[in-house]
Design an enzyme around this catalytic site. Structure first.
Site, mmCIF file in Angstrom:
data_model
loop_
_atom_site.group_PDB
_atom_site.id
_atom_site.type_symbol
_atom_site.label_atom_id
_atom_site.label_comp_id
_atom_site.label_asym_id
_atom_site.label_seq_id
_atom_site.Cartn_x
_atom_site.Cartn_y
_atom_site.Cartn_z
ATOM 1 N N HIS B 38 3.365 -2.363 -4.689
ATOM 2 C CA HIS B 38 3.232 -3.020 -3.385
ATOM 3 C C HIS B 38 2.388 -4.288 -3.471
ATOM 4 O O HIS B 38 2.737 -5.319 -2.902
ATOM 5 C CB HIS B 38 2.647 -2.047 -2.349
ATOM 6 C CG HIS B 38 3.694 -1.280 -1.634
ATOM 7 N ND1 HIS B 38 4.291 -0.160 -2.170
ATOM 8 C CD2 HIS B 38 4.301 -1.476 -0.425
ATOM 9 C CE1 HIS B 38 5.199 0.305 -1.323
ATOM 10 N NE2 HIS B 38 5.228 -0.476 -0.269
ATOM 11 N N LYS B 102 4.129 9.787 3.306
ATOM 12 C CA LYS B 102 3.497 10.783 4.150
ATOM 13 C C LYS B 102 2.319 10.182 4.898
ATOM 14 O O LYS B 102 1.726 9.187 4.455
ATOM 15 C CB LYS B 102 3.021 11.979 3.330
ATOM 16 C CG LYS B 102 1.788 11.715 2.485
ATOM 17 C CD LYS B 102 1.242 12.993 1.897
ATOM 18 C CE LYS B 102 0.131 12.726 0.889
ATOM 19 N NZ LYS B 102 -1.195 12.547 1.480
#
Lengths: 283, 194
Positions: B38, B102
């Site tokens: 990322h 999550k």
């Protein structure tokens, strides 16, 4: 030692499984909470039966060795390091040690101060307590210095309760609820975190030897489950499986409350070793 | 619960049509990207895979090579919130069909999901064996310099159960639970211990 690491990694302790099964029963049929807990129980059973990691985050490694202060302690340490290297290669442990400066993964779960091994001189027999604690839950742990005016938390058990509930609220689902909290009241900045983590070795079905702390544990669990955060933070009645609270002497100027948050996949095992360093029994 | 079957790459209509609360069974191509990937993509690094329409999965798997073939042994989600500083840019630059992880994500990601017509899929954290069973194969692994858990794994999955918890309308189950639990907490704290 390989057996101890592998079992800790794949076999969720029975008291934790029981608590998860009870939590699942409490959630109404057809809810996301119940389905989430059903998946958790199925996944844990699959890992146990197939000897697979319970979670892909096989955690950071904490070992507490209690043994007579003889040269054997070095054998235990060596066996632990070799076991970690072997099981990483075998695909039982993820490569979870990164050099913070270069960003490079050491590739074998060994590195500066990794694994963490604490030695406590104790009369025989020797025991090794192992914990594999996931990074996501570790990120949700917190330390408070009381009094804390923001939380309206004073230097008493109500203040401690406020800290624990604050940590749980902040964690939401990010630490993989329903979790377990180990809490240390007192100590210093360093010992507080270690002792809070050590509290997680206490079984969930063991009463707290200190009556007032047992009452606080029960209260916190009940209140946490009323928050409605639920399994994985998706709503429900099961936010906390248990709270294990312990004490450490404090400096008169300091009153730390340290909350070690552990995910539902609380992986910890203790084994007693025989003279040859083999597992004599599980504790 | 009625379950929607979806296949990655997702068409823009499918991504946009996912609603918070929808239970889905995901099949198709999923690409893992966690902290280092990322950071790399948000800094303008080239993606070895065209992410358009694909599901970007916050996951660092446990995998080993058996006779030259990668086998994923455990592959549950990691905490998505750590990617919050980067995700909006990744979504805008690479147009994935969905983000999967999550714990949910924050306001910047929520805005990007809305403007780009994307959704967030939630998996059960720690259910690593259960999820690994739905991984049919490893197509490729890129960016291995970030270390095995942080590399970009291109996976084929089949009937992976997930819950939509953030959608292209700006709904977020995580935001809702945070707000409601805050209200309860305020009430609870009115009664001191013991």
């Amino acid at each position: 030692m390989v057996t101890l690491i592998e079992r800790t990694d794949s076999d969720l302790p029975d008291d934790v499984c029981d608590a998860l099964a009870r939590a699942c029963e409490r959630e109404p049929e057809g809810t996301v909470a119940r389905e989430t807990l059903r998946i958790i129980l199925e996944s844990a059973a699959l890992s146990r039966n197939s000897v697979l990691p319970i979670c892909q985050d096989t955690g950071s490694i904490l070992a507490i060795v209690r043994a007579e202060p003889t040269k054997r302690v070095f054998d235990i340490e060596r066996a632990l390091r070799e076991g970690l290297r072997h099981l990483t290669k075998k695909g039982m442990l993820r490569q979870n040690c990164v050099d913070p400066l270069t960003g490079e993964n050491t590739g074998d779960n060994l590195g500066e101060h990794v694994p963490q091994i604490h030695f406590i001189p104790t009369p025989a027999p020797a025991t090794v307590s192992l914990m594999l604690k996931g990074g996501g839950s570790e990120n949700m742990s917190a330390q408070y210095s009381l009094p804390d005016s923001g939380l309206d938390a004073g230097r008493d058990l109500d203040g401690v309760r406020r800290c624990i509930l604050d940590a749980l609220f902040r964690a939401q689902g990010k630490g993989c609820a329903p979790g377990i909290v180990g809490v240390c009241i007192g100590g210093d900045r360093a010992s507080g975190y270690l002792l809070a983590k050590e509290m997680l070795f206490r079984r969930l079905d063991e009463p707290n030897p200190v009556h007032d702390l047992e009452l606080l544990e029960e209260r916190v669990v009940e209140e946490a489950n009323g928050l409605g955060i639920g399994p994985m933070g998706l709503g429900g009645r099961s936010t906390l499986l248990g709270a294990r609270i312990g004490l450490a002497g404090r400096h008169p100027a300091c009153f730390f409350v340290t909350v070690a948050y552990s995910c539902w996949a609380t992986r910890r095992m203790t084994a007693e070793l025989d003279e040859e360093g083999r597992i004599a029994r599980w504790l | 619960m009625a379950v929607k079957k979806i296949t990655s790459p997702l068409s823009p209509d499918v991504s946009r049509g996912l609603r918070t609360g929808d239970a889905v069974l995901l099949s198709g191509r999923v690409v893992t990207a966690r902290d280092q990937v990322h950071k790399y993509l948000a800094a303008g690094g080239a993606s070895p895979v065209d992410l358009k329409g694909l599901v970007v999965y916050h996951c660092g798997p446990v995998a080993i090579q058996e006779n030259g073939i990668w086998v994923v042994r455990a592959a549950g989600p990691t905490t998505s919130m750590r990617e919050e500083p980067y995700e909006a840019k990744v979504i805008r630059d690479h147009r994935p069909g969905a983000i999967m992880g999550k714990g949910g994500m924050g306001d910047a990601t929520r805005d990007a999901l809305r403007t780009e017509g994307c959704a967030y899929l939630h998996l059960t954290g720690g259910a690593a064996s259960y999820i690994a069973r739905t991984i049919v194969s490893v197509e490729e692994v890129y960016l291995t310099g970030f270390g095995q858990p942080e590399a970009m794994w291109v996976l084929q999955v089949e009937d992976l159960p997930a819950l939509v918890t953030m959608d292209s309308r700006g709904d977020s189950l995580h935001r809702k639970i945070e707000n409601s639990s805050w209200k309860v907490l305020k009430q609870i704290l009115k009664n001191p211990f013991p």
